[in-house]
Design an enzyme around this catalytic site. Structure first.
Site, mmCIF file in Angstrom:
data_model
loop_
_atom_site.group_PDB
_atom_site.id
_atom_site.type_symbol
_atom_site.label_atom_id
_atom_site.label_comp_id
_atom_site.label_asym_id
_atom_site.label_seq_id
_atom_site.Cartn_x
_atom_site.Cartn_y
_atom_site.Cartn_z
ATOM 1 C CG ASP A 114 -1.601 0.734 1.248
ATOM 2 O OD1 ASP A 114 -3.027 0.670 0.465
ATOM 3 O OD2 ASP A 114 -1.698 1.841 1.216
ATOM 4 C CG ASP A 146 -4.961 8.612 -12.040
ATOM 5 O OD1 ASP A 146 -5.522 8.274 -11.329
ATOM 6 O OD2 ASP A 146 -6.499 9.458 -12.541
ATOM 7 N NE ARG A 206 10.871 -15.130 -8.556
ATOM 8 C CZ ARG A 206 10.216 -15.913 -8.097
ATOM 9 N NH1 ARG A 206 10.929 -17.493 -7.888
ATOM 10 N NH2 ARG A 206 9.042 -16.403 -7.467
ATOM 11 C CD GLU A 244 -4.042 3.992 -1.460
ATOM 12 O OE1 GLU A 244 -4.086 4.173 0.346
ATOM 13 O OE2 GLU A 244 -5.627 3.939 -2.207
ATOM 14 N NE ARG A 280 14.784 -7.533 -6.156
ATOM 15 C CZ ARG A 280 14.456 -8.931 -5.482
ATOM 16 N NH1 ARG A 280 14.789 -9.249 -4.904
ATOM 17 N NH2 ARG A 280 13.004 -9.357 -6.088
#
Length: 575
Positions: free
Chosen positions: A463, A480, A495, A506, A526
Site C-alpha cells: 500500500d 494517477d 521474476r 493505491e 526492493r
C-alpha cells in the site's frame, strides 16, 4: 511536458480505438435517406419526415435537428430506441432540444436529436465548432445554466449568434466500460436554465443506457462477422467437394477439423491433431515465432517427450522445440523463411536437416507446411513427422495440408484476437497490471500449484503510504501518474513467474511462487525502495500453508499490512 503530451496523445488514441470498436460510424458520403429506408407512408426525400436515430444526427453539442453523413452499421441498435432516449432526455431536462452525438478526431457526428434550433448544419460539424468536444473527454457531466456568462463558452459560435444563440447547456459523456469517452448526451435551451441534481442524475442514467445499447450493437456486429466468415469457409468446402469428388476423404477430414477448430478450447493442439489425422503421421508440432528471434513449439502431439499439449505460459516449462531464426540450417526454418510447403522422404540424408532435431523426434520422413496470413506473412509452421519411410506426398494430400493451413491461419488469428480481448479484460486500465479478476484467477491457480508441488508460495499486499494526502496536494492526475509509475517500477523487480495486480485504490497484490517469507521480504523491500517521487510504501506478507485458500492467505497478508501501518508505515510486516 513532453511526457504529458505523449500521454494525452496515447489517451486520445485509445479513446478513438474504443469509439471505432463499436462500429457505430459509417463514413460513407451518401445522404442519410440513401442509407436507410424511410418510414412507411413517407417520402424518403421528405426533409420533414421523422428520422431514425441511427441514420441522421444533431449539430455538435446543440441538440438541433440535422441531416448527417454518419450512419450506424448493421446491428440491433434501433433508431426508435435512441430517439426515445433523446426525447426522454429533453423531457427530463425540461428543454426543447436534446441530442446524442459521437465525437471522433475531426468531427462530431449526431446520431439522434429532437427540436429545431435555427440554422442546423446539414452534416457532421468540425470539432472546433462543437460545444460537446470542449470538455467531454474528461468524463464528467457539464452543466452551464447560462453559456453567455461563462468565459469558456461566451464567444463560441453556437452562443454568440454566428451559428446560434444557445443559453442553457448540459452534456453527459457516453463512457465505455473502460472509461473512454465516445460522445455525449446533450440537452440545450435558448433561455438560461439551471438543472437540479436529480435531473442531472437521470441524464447520467440515460447515458449509461445508451452505452449499453452500443455494447449490444458491437457484440452483434462481431457475431455477424464471425458468422459470415464461418459461412464463407463452409461455402469454400462445399465448392471444393463439388469440383474435386476424388478428394472426398480429405474433405471429410477437413470438415471435421474445421468443426473441431471452431469449438476447441486449445486451437493450437486441435490444429496438430487435425494434421495428424489428415496425414496419418506419427507426430505433429506447431512452431511459431516468439517475438524474440526464435521459433518455438506452441503445440505438439504424438511425441513421448512432449505429450499432447500446448505449453502453459505460466508453467515455466521449456517448449519441446526452440529454434534460433538466425540459424542457416534446418528444414522448419527454411519453410518459415520461404513460405513454401516441402516434403522430404529421407530427412536424415537431407543437407538442410538438423541431425540433433532428427534424433530428438525420430524423424524418417517429414513434411513442413507454412501457415500464411492473408497478407502472406508466415505465422507458423506445421511439422509432420513419420517414423517410417514415406516415398512421396501426393497432390491430394499436399492440397489438403494447404487447405488446413488456411483454416489454421484463420483460427490462430481469431484465437489471438480473443486472447487479446481476454487479456484486456484482466488488466487495470490505469496501471496496466492485472485487475481483481486477474488476481483471483492467478491466486487460485498458484495455490493449486503449491498444493500439488509442495513448493512455497507467498502473497503480499503493498500500500502506498499517505496516498490521499499526495492526491490532495498534487491532484488526481499526478496521483494517477504515481500509481502508473509505481506499478511499472514494482513489476521491474519481479521474476517472469511472479504476478502483480492492482487490488484497489493505491493497494497492489503480489503472488510470489517459490518464495518463502524471507525471500518474499527481499522482494517487497526492493519494491519499497523504488517507490517513485520520494514516496514510501508498506507491505504485508503471508506464506501459504497447506489447506489454506487464496482468500485466507491474502487476508493474513492484509492483517500484516495493517500492523505495518500501525507501526508507522514504510516497513515490511509478515503474518
Amino acid at each position: 511536458m513532453g511526457d504529458q503530451v505523449d500521454r494525452a496523445e496515447e489517451a486520445e488514441t485509445q479513446r478513438l480505438t474504443a469509439l471505432r470498436s463499436y462500429h457505430l460510424l459509417d463514413h460513407r458520403s451518401e445522404p442519410a435517406s440513401a442509407l436507410l429506408p424511410s418510414s412507411p407512408g413517407q417520402d424518403a426525400e421528405d426533409p420533414t419526415a421523422p428520422r431514425s436515430a441511427v441514420r441522421t444526427g444533431a449539430p455538435a453539442g446543440t441538440g438541433t435537428t440535422a441531416g448527417s453523413g454518419a450512419a450506424v452499421a448493421a446491428g440491433p441498435v434501433s433508431g426508435a430506441e435512441i430517439d426515445a432516449i433523446t426525447r426522454l432526455a429533453a423531457a427530463i431536462a425540461g428543454v426543447p432540444f436534446a441530442s446524442v452525438n459521437l465525437i471522433d478526431e475531426h468531427h462530431q457526428h449526431p446520431l439522434s436529436s429532437t427540436g429545431t434550433p435555427p440554422a442546423p448544419p446539414a452534416r457532421p460539424i468540425p470539432r472546433t465548432q462543437s460545444l460537446c468536444a470542449t470538455h467531454f473527454s474528461a468524463g464528467e457531466p457539464v452543466h452551464v445554466p447560462d453559456l453567455s456568462r461563462d468565459p469558456r463558452y461566451a464567444d463560441h459560435p453556437w452562443v454568440d449568434g454566428r451559428l446560434g444563440a444557445l443559453r442553457s447547456y448540459t452534456s453527459v459523456p457516453l463512457l465505455s466500460p473502460d472509461g473512454h469517452a465516445l460522445g455525449t448526451l446533450c440537452a440545450t435551451d435558448l433561455v438560461p436554465r439551471r438543472l437540479d441534481e436529480e435531473r442531472l442524475a437521470r441524464l447520467c442514467d440515460l447515458a449509461a443506457v445508451l452505452v449499453a445499447l452500443f455494447e449490444r450493437h458491437r457484440d452483434a456486429v462481431l457475431h455477424a462477422h464471425l458468422a459470415a466468415e464461418a459461412e464463407a469457409q463452409r461455402a469454400l468446402a462445399q465448392s471444393l467437394m463439388a469440383e474435386q469428388q476424388h478428394r472426398a476423404q480429405q474433405l471429410t477430414q477437413l470438415a471435421r477439423a474445421s468443426s473441431a477448430l471452431a469449438t476447441a478450447e486449445d486451437p493450437r493442439t486441435a490444429i496438430c491433431h487435425a494434421a495428424r489425422r489428415l496425414t496419418d503421421a506419427d507426430g505433429v508440432y506447431l512452431l511459431q515465432p516468439d517475438g524474440h528471434g526464435r521459433l518455438v513449439s506452441t503445440a505438439v502431439v504424438g511425441f513421448p517427450d512432449g505429450g499432447d499439449r500446448a505449453p502453459d505460459p505460466d508453467s515455466h516449462r521449456d517448449p519441446l522445440l526452440d529454434l534460433d531464426l538466425t540459424r542457416e540450417r534446418g528444414l522448419p526454418l527454411a519453410t518459415f523463411r520461404s513460405g513454401k510447403q516441402r516434403f522430404v522422404a529421407d530427412v536424415a540424408a537431407h543437407p538442410d536437416a538438423d541431425p540433433a532435431l532428427v534424433e530428438t523426434l525420430g524423424t524418417v520422413s517429414g513434411a513442413w507446411q507454412p501457415i500464411l496470413l492473408r497478407a502472406g506473412t508466415c505465422t507458423g509452421v506445421l511439422g509432420i513427422v513419420w517414423r517410417h519411410r514415406r516415398e512421396d506426398l501426393d497432390a491430394t494430400l499436399a492440397w489438403a495440408l494447404h487447405t488446413l493451413a488456411r483454416e489454421a491461419a484463420h483460427t490462430l488469428e481469431r484465437a489471438d484476437l480473443l486472447a487479446q480481448l481476454t487479456e484486456a479484460s484482466r488488466r487495470d486500465p490505469l496501471t496496466g497490471v492485472g485487475n481483481r479478476r486477474h488476481w483471483d484467477e492467478v491466486a487460485a491457480r498458484e495455490v493449486g500449484r503449491a498444493e500439488r508441488s509442495g513448493d512455497p508460495l507467498t502473497f503480499a499486499l503493498i500500500d502506498l503510504d499517505h496516498f490521499k494526502a499526495y492526491n490532495d496536494a498534487y491532484g488526481h492526475l499526478i496521483g494517477d501518474d504515481l500509481l502508473r509509475e509505481f506499478a511499472a517500477a514494482a513489476g521491474a523487480q519481479l521474476r517472469p513467474g511472479d504476478t502483480i495486480a492492482r487490488w484497489g485504490g493505491e493497494e497492489f497484490a503480489l503472488a510470489l511462487p517459490g518464495c518463502d517469507l524471507e525471500q518474499a521480504r527481499d522482494v517487497a523491500d526492493r519494491i519499497r525502495a523504488v517507490v517513485p517521487h520520494a514516496q514510501t510504501a508498506t507491505a504485508g506478507l503471508a506464506q501459504w500453508t497447506p489447506g489454506a485458500s487464496a482468500a485466507t492467505v491474502l487476508a493474513r497478508a492484509d492483517a500484516a499490512l495493517y500492523r505495518g501501518k500501525e507501526a508507522g508505515r514504510d516497513t515490511t510486516a509478515t503474518a
